[in-house]
Design a protein around this motif. Structure first.
Motif, PDB file in Angstrom:
ATOM      1  N   ASN A  87       0.843  -1.197   0.000  1.00  0.00           N
ATOM      2  CA  ASN A  87       0.000   0.000   0.000  1.00  0.00           C
ATOM      3  C   ASN A  87       0.876   1.245   0.000  1.00  0.00           C
ATOM      4  O   ASN A  87       1.569   1.538   0.968  1.00  0.00           O
ATOM      5  CB  ASN A  87      -0.899  -0.011   1.237  1.00  0.00           C
ATOM      6  N   ALA A  88       0.836   1.985  -1.089  1.00  0.00           N
ATOM      7  CA  ALA A  88       1.714   3.151  -1.222  1.00  0.00           C
ATOM      8  C   ALA A  88       1.427   4.212  -0.165  1.00  0.00           C
ATOM      9  O   ALA A  88       2.330   4.943   0.249  1.00  0.00           O
ATOM     10  CB  ALA A  88       1.574   3.747  -2.622  1.00  0.00           C
ATOM     11  N   TYR A  89       0.172   4.308   0.288  1.00  0.00           N
ATOM     12  CA  TYR A  89      -0.174   5.347   1.258  1.00  0.00           C
ATOM     13  C   TYR A  89       0.461   5.088   2.625  1.00  0.00           C
ATOM     14  O   TYR A  89       0.619   6.022   3.420  1.00  0.00           O
ATOM     15  CB  TYR A  89      -1.689   5.462   1.403  1.00  0.00           C
ATOM     16  N   GLU A  90       0.842   3.844   2.907  1.00  0.00           N
ATOM     17  CA  GLU A  90       1.461   3.554   4.196  1.00  0.00           C
ATOM     18  C   GLU A  90       2.786   4.290   4.356  1.00  0.00           C
ATOM     19  O   GLU A  90       3.202   4.621   5.471  1.00  0.00           O
ATOM     20  CB  GLU A  90       1.663   2.046   4.348  1.00  0.00           C
ATOM     21  N   SER A  91       3.455   4.558   3.250  1.00  0.00           N
ATOM     22  CA  SER A  91       4.738   5.267   3.324  1.00  0.00           C
ATOM     23  C   SER A  91       4.564   6.730   3.681  1.00  0.00           C
ATOM     24  O   SER A  91       5.543   7.417   3.996  1.00  0.00           O
ATOM     25  CB  SER A  91       5.489   5.126   2.003  1.00  0.00           C
ATOM     26  N   CYS A  92       3.337   7.241   3.631  1.00  0.00           N
ATOM     27  CA  CYS A  92       3.096   8.631   4.025  1.00  0.00           C
ATOM     28  C   CYS A  92       3.333   8.834   5.517  1.00  0.00           C
ATOM     29  O   CYS A  92       3.510   9.975   5.977  1.00  0.00           O
ATOM     30  CB  CYS A  92       1.678   9.050   3.648  1.00  0.00           C
ATOM     31  N   ARG A  93       3.328   7.760   6.288  1.00  0.00           N
ATOM     32  CA  ARG A  93       3.637   7.882   7.714  1.00  0.00           C
ATOM     33  C   ARG A  93       5.050   8.412   7.905  1.00  0.00           C
ATOM     34  O   ARG A  93       5.323   9.184   8.836  1.00  0.00           O
ATOM     35  CB  ARG A  93       3.466   6.534   8.410  1.00  0.00           C
ATOM     36  N   ALA A  94       5.952   7.971   7.039  1.00  0.00           N
ATOM     37  CA  ALA A  94       7.330   8.458   7.113  1.00  0.00           C
ATOM     38  C   ALA A  94       7.375   9.958   6.818  1.00  0.00           C
ATOM     39  O   ALA A  94       8.176  10.699   7.409  1.00  0.00           O
ATOM     40  CB  ALA A  94       8.217   7.688   6.141  1.00  0.00           C
ATOM     41  N   ALA A  95       6.523  10.405   5.901  1.00  0.00           N
ATOM     42  CA  ALA A  95       6.448  11.839   5.588  1.00  0.00           C
ATOM     43  C   ALA A  95       5.957  12.626   6.804  1.00  0.00           C
ATOM     44  O   ALA A  95       6.479  13.707   7.113  1.00  0.00           O
ATOM     45  CB  ALA A  95       5.528  12.071   4.397  1.00  0.00           C
ATOM     46  N   ASP A  96       4.971  12.081   7.503  1.00  0.00           N
ATOM     47  CA  ASP A  96       4.450  12.744   8.703  1.00  0.00           C
ATOM     48  C   ASP A  96       5.556  12.935   9.735  1.00  0.00           C
ATOM     49  O   ASP A  96       5.693  14.006  10.336  1.00  0.00           O
ATOM     50  CB  ASP A  96       3.309  11.921   9.319  1.00  0.00           C
ATOM     51  N   ALA A  97       6.349  11.883   9.943  1.00  0.00           N
ATOM     52  CA  ALA A  97       7.402  11.931  10.965  1.00  0.00           C
ATOM     53  C   ALA A  97       8.480  12.950  10.613  1.00  0.00           C
ATOM     54  O   ALA A  97       8.928  13.724  11.473  1.00  0.00           O
ATOM     55  CB  ALA A  97       8.018  10.543  11.138  1.00  0.00           C
ATOM     56  N   LEU A  98       8.889  12.974   9.356  1.00  0.00           N
ATOM     57  CA  LEU A  98       9.941  13.917   8.949  1.00  0.00           C
ATOM     58  C   LEU A  98       9.454  15.358   8.992  1.00  0.00           C
ATOM     59  O   LEU A  98      10.186  16.263   9.389  1.00  0.00           O
ATOM     60  CB  LEU A  98      10.436  13.564   7.553  1.00  0.00           C
ATOM     61  N   ALA A  99       8.212  15.577   8.598  1.00  0.00           N
ATOM     62  CA  ALA A  99       7.668  16.929   8.653  1.00  0.00           C
ATOM     63  C   ALA A  99       7.611  17.419  10.100  1.00  0.00           C
ATOM     64  O   ALA A  99       7.975  18.569  10.395  1.00  0.00           O
ATOM     65  CB  ALA A  99       6.284  16.966   8.015  1.00  0.00           C
ATOM     66  N   ALA A 100       7.170  16.555  10.998  1.00  0.00           N
ATOM     67  CA  ALA A 100       7.074  16.927  12.409  1.00  0.00           C
ATOM     68  C   ALA A 100       8.434  17.287  12.984  1.00  0.00           C
ATOM     69  O   ALA A 100       8.563  18.232  13.781  1.00  0.00           O
ATOM     70  CB  ALA A 100       6.439  15.791  13.207  1.00  0.00           C
ATOM     71  N   SER A 101       9.470  16.554  12.586  1.00  0.00           N
ATOM     72  CA  SER A 101      10.808  16.843  13.094  1.00  0.00           C
ATOM     73  C   SER A 101      11.351  18.167  12.557  1.00  0.00           C
ATOM     74  O   SER A 101      12.322  18.704  13.084  1.00  0.00           O
ATOM     75  CB  SER A 101      11.766  15.703  12.730  1.00  0.00           C
ATOM     76  N   ASN A 102      10.714  18.687  11.509  1.00  0.00           N
ATOM     77  CA  ASN A 102      11.111  19.973  10.945  1.00  0.00           C
ATOM     78  C   ASN A 102      10.114  21.080  11.275  1.00  0.00           C
ATOM     79  O   ASN A 102      10.085  22.124  10.617  1.00  0.00           O
ATOM     80  CB  ASN A 102      11.253  19.855   9.425  1.00  0.00           C
ATOM     81  N   GLY A 103       9.281  20.836  12.291  1.00  0.00           N
ATOM     82  CA  GLY A 103       8.359  21.866  12.744  1.00  0.00           C
ATOM     83  C   GLY A 103       7.214  22.151  11.801  1.00  0.00           C
ATOM     84  O   GLY A 103       6.774  23.293  11.673  1.00  0.00           O
ATOM     85  N   ALA A 104       6.737  21.109  11.119  1.00  0.00           N
ATOM     86  CA  ALA A 104       5.637  21.289  10.167  1.00  0.00           C
ATOM     87  C   ALA A 104       4.696  20.101  10.230  1.00  0.00           C
ATOM     88  O   ALA A 104       4.995  19.074  10.838  1.00  0.00           O
ATOM     89  CB  ALA A 104       6.177  21.472   8.754  1.00  0.00           C
ATOM     90  N   SER A 105       3.551  20.249   9.573  1.00  0.00           N
ATOM     91  CA  SER A 105       2.556  19.180   9.509  1.00  0.00           C
ATOM     92  C   SER A 105       2.202  18.915   8.049  1.00  0.00           C
ATOM     93  O   SER A 105       2.062  19.845   7.257  1.00  0.00           O
ATOM     94  CB  SER A 105       1.288  19.568  10.277  1.00  0.00           C
ATOM     95  N   VAL A 106       2.058  17.626   7.722  1.00  0.00           N
ATOM     96  CA  VAL A 106       1.688  17.252   6.357  1.00  0.00           C
ATOM     97  C   VAL A 106       0.221  17.567   6.133  1.00  0.00           C
ATOM     98  O   VAL A 106      -0.644  17.166   6.915  1.00  0.00           O
ATOM     99  CB  VAL A 106       1.964  15.755   6.108  1.00  0.00           C
ATOM    100  N   GLN A 107      -0.065  18.282   5.071  1.00  0.00           N
ATOM    101  CA  GLN A 107      -1.445  18.582   4.698  1.00  0.00           C
ATOM    102  C   GLN A 107      -1.977  17.539   3.716  1.00  0.00           C
ATOM    103  O   GLN A 107      -3.107  17.081   3.829  1.00  0.00           O
ATOM    104  CB  GLN A 107      -1.520  19.977   4.070  1.00  0.00           C
ATOM    105  N   THR A 108      -1.159  17.165   2.744  1.00  0.00           N
ATOM    106  CA  THR A 108      -1.526  16.108   1.801  1.00  0.00           C
ATOM    107  C   THR A 108      -0.289  15.303   1.446  1.00  0.00           C
ATOM    108  O   THR A 108       0.818  15.846   1.394  1.00  0.00           O
ATOM    109  CB  THR A 108      -2.130  16.671   0.500  1.00  0.00           C
ATOM    110  N   CYS A 109      -0.481  14.017   1.219  1.00  0.00           N
ATOM    111  CA  CYS A 109       0.589  13.124   0.781  1.00  0.00           C
ATOM    112  C   CYS A 109      -0.029  12.189  -0.252  1.00  0.00           C
ATOM    113  O   CYS A 109      -0.870  11.358   0.088  1.00  0.00           O
ATOM    114  CB  CYS A 109       1.179  12.345   1.953  1.00  0.00           C
TER     115      CYS A 109
END
Length: 221
Positions: A87-109
């Motif tokens: 499931n390609a969308y499962e990899s969006c969790r990694a995007a959430d984590a990296l964005a959070a570590s950079n002081g941001a939130s994912v709006q769409t992935c």
């Protein structure tokens, strides 16, 4: 007889001076506010780039795991073309984590048309209070796309036949070639048209690293 400057002129010049200083200060604060907003946009761009790359790299690792789970030439062809990675969308969790570590939130992935991930983010904080009211509530936003490119393809060629010539067959110990062996194939990974890796179905743990099989990079903006 010397003339004197009227005292009233001095009184008029002082307010003008104060007004000029105040105007310069306002401009300085305004430029500072614009700089803060620009810095916030840069933060968002950094976070978006990192988040998109994280999603793509996570999916790349899933493709690698799929290759190591078992050897099937047809499945491997799909995997090396970016398919069958789960499931390609499962990899969006990694995007959430990296964005959070950079002081941001994912709006769409979004896993777009293969291969790639497009991620948009928004900074968690604003540029702060300033003489420009808009900066008090304005947050940095940005979008980035990361691309996964397969570096390798799978090729197979028939193994040379080791069967005896017709009419010369003789009993052979167990383990010797049997009829049909000539149809077996030796498979190898051909990468970047320069490197080759022999595939041993019994030792898939010896496969090259995921980064050797798939390239991940940001798409041009």
């Amino acid at each position: 007889m010397t003339s004197r400057r009227p005292q009233g002129d001095r009184g008029q010049a002082f307010p003008v001076y104060i007004t000029a200083v105040a105007g310069l200060l306002f401009l300085a604060f305004a430029y500072f506010a614009v700089g803060q907003a620009a810095a916030k946009r840069n933060e968002a761009e950094t976070a978006a780039d990192a988040a998109a790359l994280a999603a793509a790299q996570d999916y790349r690792d899933r493709l690698h795991d799929k290759l190591r789970s078992g050897f099937d030439p047809e499945v491997w062809k799909d995997v090396l073309n970016g398919l069958r990675g789960g499931n390609a969308y499962e990899s969006c969790r990694a995007a959430d984590a990296l964005a959070a570590s950079n002081g941001a939130s994912v709006q769409t992935c979004v896993p777009g048309d293969w291969p790639g991930y497009t991620v948009s983010v928004r900074t968690d904080t604003t540029a702060g209070k300033s003489v420009v009211a808009a900066t008090e509530t304005s947050r940095g936003t940005a979008q980035a796309t990361a691309v996964i490119e397969p570096r390798c393809g799978i090729e197979g060629s028939p193994l040379p036949s080791t069967l005896p010539a017709p009419g010369t067959e003789s009993p052979s110990p167990e383990g010797s070639p049997k009829p049909g062996d000539e149809e077996k194939k030796a498979f190898r990974l051909v990468c970047d048209k320069q490197r080759e890796f022999d595939v041993d179905p019994d030792r898939l743990d010896l496969l090259p690293d995921a980064s050797d099989l798939f390239a991940v990079h940001l798409a041009k903006k």
